[in-house]
Design an enzyme around this catalytic site. Structure first.
Site, short mmCIF file in Angstrom:
data_model
loop_
_atom_site.label_atom_id
_atom_site.label_comp_id
_atom_site.label_asym_id
_atom_site.label_seq_id
_atom_site.Cartn_x
_atom_site.Cartn_y
_atom_site.Cartn_z
N HIS A 30 -7.17 4.91 -1.82
CA HIS A 30 -5.89 5.07 -3.04
C HIS A 30 -5.82 6.16 -2.42
CE1 HIS A 30 -2.87 5.05 -5.58
NE2 HIS A 30 -3.16 5.90 -6.01
N CYS A 106 1.01 4.88 0.44
CA CYS A 106 0.36 5.98 -1.75
C CYS A 106 -0.18 7.46 -0.28
CB CYS A 106 -0.16 5.83 -2.10
SG CYS A 106 -2.36 5.39 -1.25
#
Length: 155
Positions: A30, A106
Site C-alpha cells: 500500500h 494507491c
C-alpha cells in the site's frame, strides 16, 4: 496538523513532507504520501470503482505492518516542489476519486502527487503477468487447434 510523538513500527528514518511511504501488507504494498507532523494522505477503496482520499496518522495506516520511505522514481521523474505536493494533496482530502487496481491505484495516486505523473511498478508487474498468462493460454489453444487439424487430415 498537530504534532504527534514518534512511533516505532519498524520505521527506517524519519519521513519528510512529500516522501512516498511504501507499506508492506501481507499480499501487496500500500502507498501513502507523507504530509508532515505524523500524517499521510492515501486512498482507501469505497466501492466498485471508487476510493476516498484520506488524511490519517501514519501509525494508523501502517498498523502492525512495516513500511519504509521509498522515493524510487526520483531518478526517473523530478519531484515537484514540496509546497506544491502538499497543496495538491490537501486539496484532495475527503474527495472521492476513481480507483482501478491496474491503472489508477494507491501508488499511481501518490506518484501523481509527487511527480505529476502516475506510475505503478506494482501494476506494471501485474499487467506483465496477465499478458504472459494470456499469451501462454493463446499458445496452448493454438497448439491444440493445430493438433486437432493434424488428426483430422490423417483420417
Amino acid at each position: 496538523m498537530a504534532a504527534i510523538e514518534s512511533f516505532s513500527a519498524t520505521h527506517p528514518g524519519d519521513p519528510e513532507p512529500g516522501d512516498l511511504i511504501e507499506i508492506f501488507r501481507p499480499a501487496y504494498q500500500h502507498w501513502a504520501l507523507y504530509l508532515g507532523d505524523g500524517y499521510v494522505i492515501n486512498v482507501t477503496p469505497v466501492g466498485k470503482a471508487g476510493a476516498r482520499v484520506r488524511m490519517q496518522l501514519l501509525k494508523d495506516v501502517v498498523g502492525s505492518d512495516t513500511y519504509h520511505i521509498n522515493n524510487k522514481y526520483d531518478g526517473t521523474y523530478a519531484p515537484l516542489p514540496v509546497e506544491e505536493i502538499i497543496r495538491r494533496a490537501e486539496y484532495l482530502i475527503d474527495q472521492e476519486v476513481s480507483y482501478d487496481l491496474l491503472s489508477n491505484n494507491c501508488e499511481h495516486f501518490v506518484t501523481l502527487l509527487r511527480y505529476g505523473e502516475g506510475v505503478s511498478s506494482q501494476a506494471n508487474r501485474a499487467i506483465g503477468a496477465i499478458g504472459f498468462v494470456t499469451a501462454a493460454a493463446g499458445a496452448f489453444s493454438l497448439l491444440g487447434l493445430l493438433r486437432s487439424r493434424s488428426r483430422e487430415r490423417q483420417y
